[in-house]
Design a protein around this motif. Structure first.
Motif, short mmCIF file in Angstrom:
data_model
loop_
_atom_site.label_atom_id
_atom_site.label_comp_id
_atom_site.label_asym_id
_atom_site.label_seq_id
_atom_site.Cartn_x
_atom_site.Cartn_y
_atom_site.Cartn_z
N ASN A 22 -89.52 26.88 92.64
CA ASN A 22 -88.46 26.29 91.84
C ASN A 22 -87.31 25.73 92.67
OD1 ASN A 22 -87.29 28.66 92.69
ND2 ASN A 22 -86.74 29.39 90.65
N GLU A 23 -87.36 25.82 93.99
CA GLU A 23 -86.33 25.26 94.86
C GLU A 23 -86.61 23.82 95.26
OE1 GLU A 23 -84.43 28.11 97.85
OE2 GLU A 23 -86.45 28.93 97.60
N ILE A 24 -87.81 23.32 95.00
CA ILE A 24 -88.20 21.98 95.43
C ILE A 24 -87.74 20.97 94.38
CG2 ILE A 24 -90.10 20.48 96.10
CD1 ILE A 24 -91.71 23.08 96.66
N THR A 25 -87.00 19.93 94.85
CA THR A 25 -86.60 18.85 93.97
C THR A 25 -87.17 17.53 94.50
OG1 THR A 25 -84.52 18.48 95.15
CG2 THR A 25 -84.47 19.99 93.26
N ALA A 59 -88.56 14.66 98.88
CA ALA A 59 -88.68 16.05 98.43
C ALA A 59 -87.68 16.86 99.23
CB ALA A 59 -90.10 16.56 98.66
N THR A 60 -86.93 17.74 98.54
CA THR A 60 -85.88 18.52 99.19
C THR A 60 -85.99 19.98 98.78
OG1 THR A 60 -84.43 16.59 99.09
CG2 THR A 60 -83.37 18.72 99.49
N ALA A 61 -85.73 20.86 99.74
CA ALA A 61 -85.66 22.30 99.49
C ALA A 61 -84.86 22.94 100.62
CB ALA A 61 -87.04 22.92 99.40
N ARG A 62 -83.85 23.71 100.26
CA ARG A 62 -83.02 24.43 101.24
C ARG A 62 -82.48 23.54 102.35
NH1 ARG A 62 -85.41 30.47 102.19
NH2 ARG A 62 -85.48 31.03 100.00
N GLY A 63 -82.06 22.34 101.98
CA GLY A 63 -81.49 21.42 102.96
C GLY A 63 -82.50 20.71 103.83
N LYS A 64 -83.76 20.97 103.66
CA LYS A 64 -84.83 20.29 104.40
C LYS A 64 -85.36 19.17 103.51
CE LYS A 64 -84.64 23.51 107.52
NZ LYS A 64 -83.97 23.29 108.77
N THR A 65 -85.65 18.01 104.11
CA THR A 65 -86.15 16.90 103.32
C THR A 65 -87.37 16.27 103.99
OG1 THR A 65 -84.75 15.27 104.41
CG2 THR A 65 -83.87 16.30 102.41
#
Length: 141
Positions: A79-82, A123-129
């Motif tokens: 659920n953290e992936i946008t 795609a982004t999660a925890r500041g990583k893209t």
């Protein structure tokens, strides 16, 4: 008779080698569900696009879709992936819809004129893209 003895010795050697390998692997620690490496350090968070698929061509007025799949490491939860899709070039489109899953996302659009359409997905999660683009040629009906 000699071949049977050689086969038996070879089988025992293979079995001993497998047992020794298993013992060495279990002694070195390995990864556990906490996301730690065997040395106690955490696995770094990362996100990578594993595929960006779409048709080889589209037609004016017909739905056209791109689908991206990602892989993550570390302790990134589903659920953290946008996902962010943006048209970066090409002919106009209408009725754009986005459908996001845990490790994938799909954009569907209807081109209104012939030409090329290019979309970029991030795609982004925890500041990583991770980003990638894909183009598709659109023809008249």
């Amino acid at each position: 008779m000699m071949n049977l003895m050689n086969a038996g010795i070879a089988s025992r050697r293979v079995a001993l080698a497998l047992i020794a390998s298993a013992a060495m692997l279990s002694a070195c620690g390995g990864d556990d569900a906490s996301g730690d490496l065997g040395d106690g350090g955490p696995i770094p968070d990362s996100i990578t696009i594993s595929s960006l698929d779409g048709p080889s061509g589209g037609t004016v007025g017909q739905p056209t879709s791109f689908k991206v799949k990602v892989v993550t490491s570390g302790n990134i939860a589903d659920n953290e992936i946008t996902y962010k899709w943006e048209q970066t070039e090409g002919t106009p489109v209408i009725n754009t819809t986005q459908d996001d899953g845990a490790h994938d996302s799909q954009i569907t659009f209807y081109p209104v004129a012939p030409g090329n359409v290019t979309y970029k997905v991030t795609a982004t999660a925890r500041g990583k893209t991770a980003s990638q683009s894909k183009s598709v040629p659109i023809s008249a009906p």
